[in-house]
Design an enzyme around this catalytic site. Structure first.
Site, short mmCIF file in Angstrom:
data_model
loop_
_atom_site.label_atom_id
_atom_site.label_comp_id
_atom_site.label_asym_id
_atom_site.label_seq_id
_atom_site.Cartn_x
_atom_site.Cartn_y
_atom_site.Cartn_z
N ARG A 36 0.82 -1.21 0.00
CA ARG A 36 0.00 0.00 0.00
C ARG A 36 0.86 1.26 0.00
NH1 ARG A 36 -5.34 -1.32 3.75
NH2 ARG A 36 -6.57 -2.12 2.02
N LYS A 197 -22.15 -16.49 0.53
CA LYS A 197 -23.54 -16.18 0.84
C LYS A 197 -24.20 -15.18 -0.11
CE LYS A 197 -23.14 -17.17 5.74
NZ LYS A 197 -23.33 -16.67 7.09
N GLY A 354 -11.13 -8.66 -1.36
CA GLY A 354 -10.03 -9.42 -0.75
C GLY A 354 -9.87 -10.84 -1.24
N GLY A 377 -14.30 -2.98 0.52
CA GLY A 377 -15.61 -2.37 0.74
C GLY A 377 -15.99 -1.35 -0.31
#
Length: 396
Positions: A36, A197, A354, A377
């Site tokens: 990063r 899910k 991820g 996210g």
């Protein structure tokens, strides 16, 4: 796109506040993975080349508005100096006298790192006073933290309303890649959505069926869709209570002209462990005592055909239990196909999240994708069609 880039900003002699994401793993005070940090180098180098003085705003961990010494950004200074190749000074706060003093002492060609923005309670509340105190330190604001763009925080949203603002190089690359994939894409567009899910990706599936031409569903999610069609999946991971929702998504896709692709054959096993005995069966023939752990070869061949007929691919989530062999075969084969088509210039491929990045790295395909987003996210919320506060703030 209504946001500005560094090319449109006059930075000569100006203090440039740069919001970066350098939330890197640290062990015993040493950075163990500087990825990063390396990603912000183009932005900082360009600001220095334009005669600007970069002052870095960043968060680290979740100190919840309190000063937590082990979440200080100070240990990151050596790794920043190594990556940037310049002297990096450090200020023990991101506002007030200590920060002002450090900014005043900053020489041309140097970089200043301010202490963790989340040491202030107002940061995560997008507090205007905190943003004003940060803004008082500089003359221009640059946001290079796409991965934090889905959060409306003082250092990502409120501050951009106060100072002339632009996107950094990393943010610019991310926004351009995303615009090419969903904003105004070359069609046909295919999305691969995998994972365990359906419930966690409802907004995503709902948004995608109205925007893409093909939707490939994999992982445990595919089992829930099979259940919704009255198929017995044995002991497989499936959300039986989501069957109605899955049927709604199938109906919405049909109405929108989006083709949904579920596995026609599957790899089943009696236990979930590396090298477990397994067999390939049709998707509607899973034995009662077995579980589906991957898509089968016929399913992979169909996915390859869909990819070949597509111009744009968006990928989020693996097709099977990719963590252990042999249940990574479908993900690896599909990723290799996407990489081959991208290399040949026949496909624009964008992936993020991820698990997705891990799976594509494992498959050895990540380097050939057009763009890999490291933002979990923010990438998902963008795919869901939600406005990202950190991006919206740059549009004023």
């Amino acid at each position: 796109m209504a946001w500005k880039t560094l090319d449109e900003m006059d930075l000569a002699g100006k203090v440039v506040l740069v919001r970066v994401d350098i939330n890197v793993p640290v062990e015993n005070g040493v950075v163990t993975d500087a990825t990063r940090i390396e990603k912000i180098v183009p932005t900082i180098s360009d600001i220095l080349a334009k005669g600007g003085k970069p002052v870095l705003l960043a968060h680290f961990g979740r100190p919840k508005g309190k000063v937590v010494p082990e979440m200080s950004l100070k240990p990151l200074v050596p790794a920043l100096e190594k990556a940037l190749g310049v002297k990096v000074a450090f200020a023990p706060d991101c506002i007030g006298a200590p920060a002002k003093k450090a900014v005043a002492a900053l020489a041309e060609g140097e970089v200043l790192l301010l202490e963790n923005t989340r040491f202030h309670e107002g940061e995560e509340k997008n507090d205007a006073e905190l943003a004003a105190a940060m803004a008082a330190l500089g003359e221009v604001y640059v946001n290079d933290a796409f991965s934090a763009a889905h959060r409306a925080h003082s250092s990502t949203a409120a501050i951009a309303q106060i100072l002339p603002s632009a996107a950094g190089r990393l943010m610019e690359a991310e926004l351009k890649a995303l615009e090419a994939a969903l904003g105004n894409p070359a069609r046909p567009v295919t999305a691969v959505v995998g994972g365990a899910k359906v419930s966690t990706k409802l907004d995503l599936l709902g948004n995608l069926v109205s925007k893409v031409d093909h939707l490939v569903i994999g992982g445990g999610m595919a089992n829930t869709f099979l259940v919704a069609q009255g198929i017995d999946v044995g002991k497989s991971l499936a959300e039986h209570d989501m069957a109605d929702t899955a049927r709604e998504i199938l109906a919405k896709a049909k109405a929108a002209g989006c083709a949904i692709h579920l596995p026609v054959d599957v790899v089943v096993a009696r236990e979930f462990k590396a090298g477990a005995e397994n067999e390939v069966v049709p998707a509607d023939a899973c034995p009662a005592d077995a579980m589906i752990l991957d898509a089968g070869p016929e399913a992979v061949a169909q996915i390859a055909k869909v990819f070949e007929a597509s111009k744009t691919l968006i990928w989020n989530g693996p097709l099977g239990a990719f963590e252990i062999a042999p249940f990574d075969a479908a993900t690896n084969a599909a990723a290799a196909k996407a990489a081959e088509l991208t290399r040949a210039g026949a496909l624009i491929s964008v992936a993020g999240g991820g698990d997705t990045v891990a799976a594509l790295n494992k498959a050895g395909a990540a380097a050939d994708f057009s763009y890999i987003s490291t933002a979990g996210g923010a990438f998902l919320e963008w795919m869901e069609g939600k406005e990202l506060p950190g991006v919206a703030a740059l549009m004023h």
